[in-house]
Design a protein around this motif. Sequence first.
Motif, mmCIF file in Angstrom:
data_model
loop_
_atom_site.group_PDB
_atom_site.id
_atom_site.type_symbol
_atom_site.label_atom_id
_atom_site.label_comp_id
_atom_site.label_asym_id
_atom_site.label_seq_id
_atom_site.Cartn_x
_atom_site.Cartn_y
_atom_site.Cartn_z
ATOM 1 N N ASN A 195 0.135 5.319 1.691
ATOM 2 C CA ASN A 195 -0.979 6.309 1.762
ATOM 3 C C ASN A 195 -0.373 7.508 1.208
ATOM 4 O O ASN A 195 -1.166 8.349 0.643
ATOM 5 N N ALA A 196 1.057 7.925 1.822
ATOM 6 C CA ALA A 196 1.544 8.946 1.043
ATOM 7 C C ALA A 196 2.613 8.810 0.206
ATOM 8 O O ALA A 196 2.846 9.571 -0.657
ATOM 9 N N ALA A 197 3.304 7.472 0.232
ATOM 10 C CA ALA A 197 4.270 7.240 -0.539
ATOM 11 C C ALA A 197 3.842 7.002 -1.935
ATOM 12 O O ALA A 197 4.394 7.533 -3.043
ATOM 13 N N ILE A 198 2.739 6.366 -2.112
ATOM 14 C CA ILE A 198 2.379 6.410 -3.599
ATOM 15 C C ILE A 198 1.780 7.618 -4.064
ATOM 16 O O ILE A 198 2.251 7.724 -5.449
ATOM 17 N N PRO A 199 0.801 8.493 -3.650
ATOM 18 C CA PRO A 199 0.557 10.030 -4.116
ATOM 19 C C PRO A 199 2.182 10.439 -4.440
ATOM 20 O O PRO A 199 2.292 11.337 -5.391
ATOM 21 N N ALA A 200 3.196 10.512 -3.581
ATOM 22 C CA ALA A 200 4.455 11.238 -4.164
ATOM 23 C C ALA A 200 4.949 10.320 -5.170
ATOM 24 O O ALA A 200 5.622 11.161 -6.484
ATOM 25 N N ALA A 201 4.947 9.134 -5.476
ATOM 26 C CA ALA A 201 5.473 8.531 -6.583
ATOM 27 C C ALA A 201 4.625 8.989 -7.794
ATOM 28 O O ALA A 201 5.310 9.221 -8.930
ATOM 29 N N LEU A 202 3.387 9.067 -7.682
ATOM 30 C CA LEU A 202 2.516 9.497 -8.947
ATOM 31 C C LEU A 202 2.715 11.011 -9.428
ATOM 32 O O LEU A 202 2.411 11.431 -10.127
ATOM 33 N N ALA A 203 3.296 11.746 -8.269
ATOM 34 C CA ALA A 203 3.905 13.248 -8.543
ATOM 35 C C ALA A 203 5.015 13.234 -9.235
ATOM 36 O O ALA A 203 5.542 14.256 -9.558
ATOM 37 N N GLY A 204 5.693 12.064 -9.358
ATOM 38 C CA GLY A 204 6.934 11.865 -10.138
ATOM 39 C C GLY A 204 8.282 11.909 -9.202
ATOM 40 O O GLY A 204 9.225 11.957 -9.944
ATOM 41 N N ALA A 205 8.200 11.855 -7.995
ATOM 42 C CA ALA A 205 9.339 11.854 -7.127
ATOM 43 C C ALA A 205 9.893 10.242 -7.289
ATOM 44 O O ALA A 205 9.265 9.285 -7.834
ATOM 45 N N ASP A 206 11.093 10.270 -6.755
ATOM 46 C CA ASP A 206 12.064 9.010 -6.624
ATOM 47 C C ASP A 206 11.590 8.567 -5.219
ATOM 48 O O ASP A 206 12.222 8.977 -4.273
ATOM 49 N N VAL A 207 10.682 7.640 -5.062
ATOM 50 C CA VAL A 207 10.201 7.287 -3.484
ATOM 51 C C VAL A 207 10.831 6.135 -2.987
ATOM 52 O O VAL A 207 10.888 4.984 -3.562
ATOM 53 N N VAL A 208 11.137 5.833 -1.815
ATOM 54 C CA VAL A 208 11.495 4.729 -0.871
ATOM 55 C C VAL A 208 10.299 4.834 0.136
ATOM 56 O O VAL A 208 10.319 5.752 0.781
ATOM 57 N N ALA A 209 9.329 3.878 0.064
ATOM 58 C CA ALA A 209 8.416 3.605 1.288
ATOM 59 C C ALA A 209 8.854 2.310 2.314
ATOM 60 O O ALA A 209 9.249 1.228 1.975
ATOM 61 N N SER A 210 9.169 2.871 3.461
ATOM 62 C CA SER A 210 10.043 2.059 4.417
ATOM 63 C C SER A 210 8.849 1.714 5.493
ATOM 64 O O SER A 210 7.988 2.511 5.865
ATOM 65 N N ASP A 211 8.836 0.543 6.166
ATOM 66 C CA ASP A 211 7.885 0.064 7.346
ATOM 67 C C ASP A 211 8.536 -1.238 7.889
ATOM 68 O O ASP A 211 9.223 -1.952 7.381
ATOM 69 N N LEU A 212 8.234 -1.116 9.176
ATOM 70 C CA LEU A 212 8.743 -2.349 10.046
ATOM 71 C C LEU A 212 7.767 -3.679 9.424
ATOM 72 O O LEU A 212 8.302 -4.649 10.004
ATOM 73 N N THR A 213 6.545 -3.365 9.068
ATOM 74 C CA THR A 213 5.664 -4.720 8.936
ATOM 75 C C THR A 213 5.647 -5.008 7.465
ATOM 76 O O THR A 213 5.132 -4.407 6.719
ATOM 77 N N PRO A 214 6.319 -6.268 7.036
ATOM 78 C CA PRO A 214 6.481 -6.653 5.675
ATOM 79 C C PRO A 214 4.955 -6.856 4.937
ATOM 80 O O PRO A 214 4.675 -6.665 3.941
ATOM 81 N N GLU A 215 4.215 -7.268 5.741
ATOM 82 C CA GLU A 215 2.949 -7.496 5.340
ATOM 83 C C GLU A 215 2.100 -6.162 4.966
ATOM 84 O O GLU A 215 1.351 -6.198 3.691
ATOM 85 N N LEU A 216 2.562 -5.128 5.471
ATOM 86 C CA LEU A 216 1.823 -3.768 4.971
ATOM 87 C C LEU A 216 2.509 -3.288 3.679
ATOM 88 O O LEU A 216 1.844 -3.048 2.695
ATOM 89 N N LEU A 217 4.073 -3.593 3.408
ATOM 90 C CA LEU A 217 4.638 -3.307 2.246
ATOM 91 C C LEU A 217 3.954 -4.144 1.309
ATOM 92 O O LEU A 217 3.736 -3.724 0.033
ATOM 93 N N ASP A 218 3.835 -5.422 1.278
ATOM 94 C CA ASP A 218 3.101 -6.174 0.427
ATOM 95 C C ASP A 218 1.932 -5.787 -0.206
ATOM 96 O O ASP A 218 1.493 -5.779 -1.511
ATOM 97 N N ALA A 219 1.028 -5.425 0.917
ATOM 98 C CA ALA A 219 -0.414 -4.774 0.345
ATOM 99 C C ALA A 219 -0.174 -3.527 -0.306
ATOM 100 O O ALA A 219 -0.925 -3.368 -1.481
#
Length: 281
Positions: A63-87
Amino acid sequence: MGDATGTSGTDRAVKAKHRAMWALGDYAAVADELIPSLGAALVEACGIGAGTRVLDVAAGTGNAAIPAALAGADVVASDLTPELLDAGRLVAEGLGAELEWREADAEALPFADGTFDTVMSCVGVMFAPRHQAGADEMLRVCRPGGTIGLVNWTPESFVGRMFAMMKPYAPPPPPGAQPPPLWGDEEHVRALLGERVASVDARRAGVRVDRFTTPEELRDYFKENYGPTIAVYRNIADSPERVAALNRELAELARGHARFTGGADGMAMEWEYLLLTARRS
């Protein structure tokens, strides 16, 4: 992952339950349909732009990582739940956003000290059981002079009140766990961050939710899509009386937070959150 840091079997069991809870339902739908603007508001408040090294902690579906990437940032999105990362990966691909997705425990981040210019979390780290551990890790991986950015539901918000309401129906929390909505209390967050930050800016704001026409529709949506609510209902599934009581209480809570517009939407709500940014000392 936290398991690499010598955590106990009890802690691993807690993390496994937490991971499984957030895999229930459809959090991608919740984030996209109810709070799509929240992540972008955090990205803007953090001043994220081209070349910024960003870590989104407990990123969910981005929800925040994708807008940051679209703003040109170098982004790592981290989460405990792989199913959420896949989505999240699927959402990012559809939008043409390029970022790294990394399975990681917010209380034991697998990154070196001072790796990132901005470390942020949008209604994410608040759900890690041990608040101080989560705050310590965010601070550790943020470089001196970097930005810490947080959006968290306040205790008085609809979501904050919902968690308080569900607590008597939920399994006992793990030892040392604190209520998630405390992250929406400015003094609590200031205490967690302590003297390791400067230039703290905190304000309360609200996100408009007008997807539902009745309180019962909202309740049933959460029962079907939101992992923590699903887990609570599963905990009381063998007690029809308690299920009926929680059904009533959640609908009444929604009714109390709603304005009835009389228009096509029927019902609108303002969900309050705390937006806090700070500079790493």
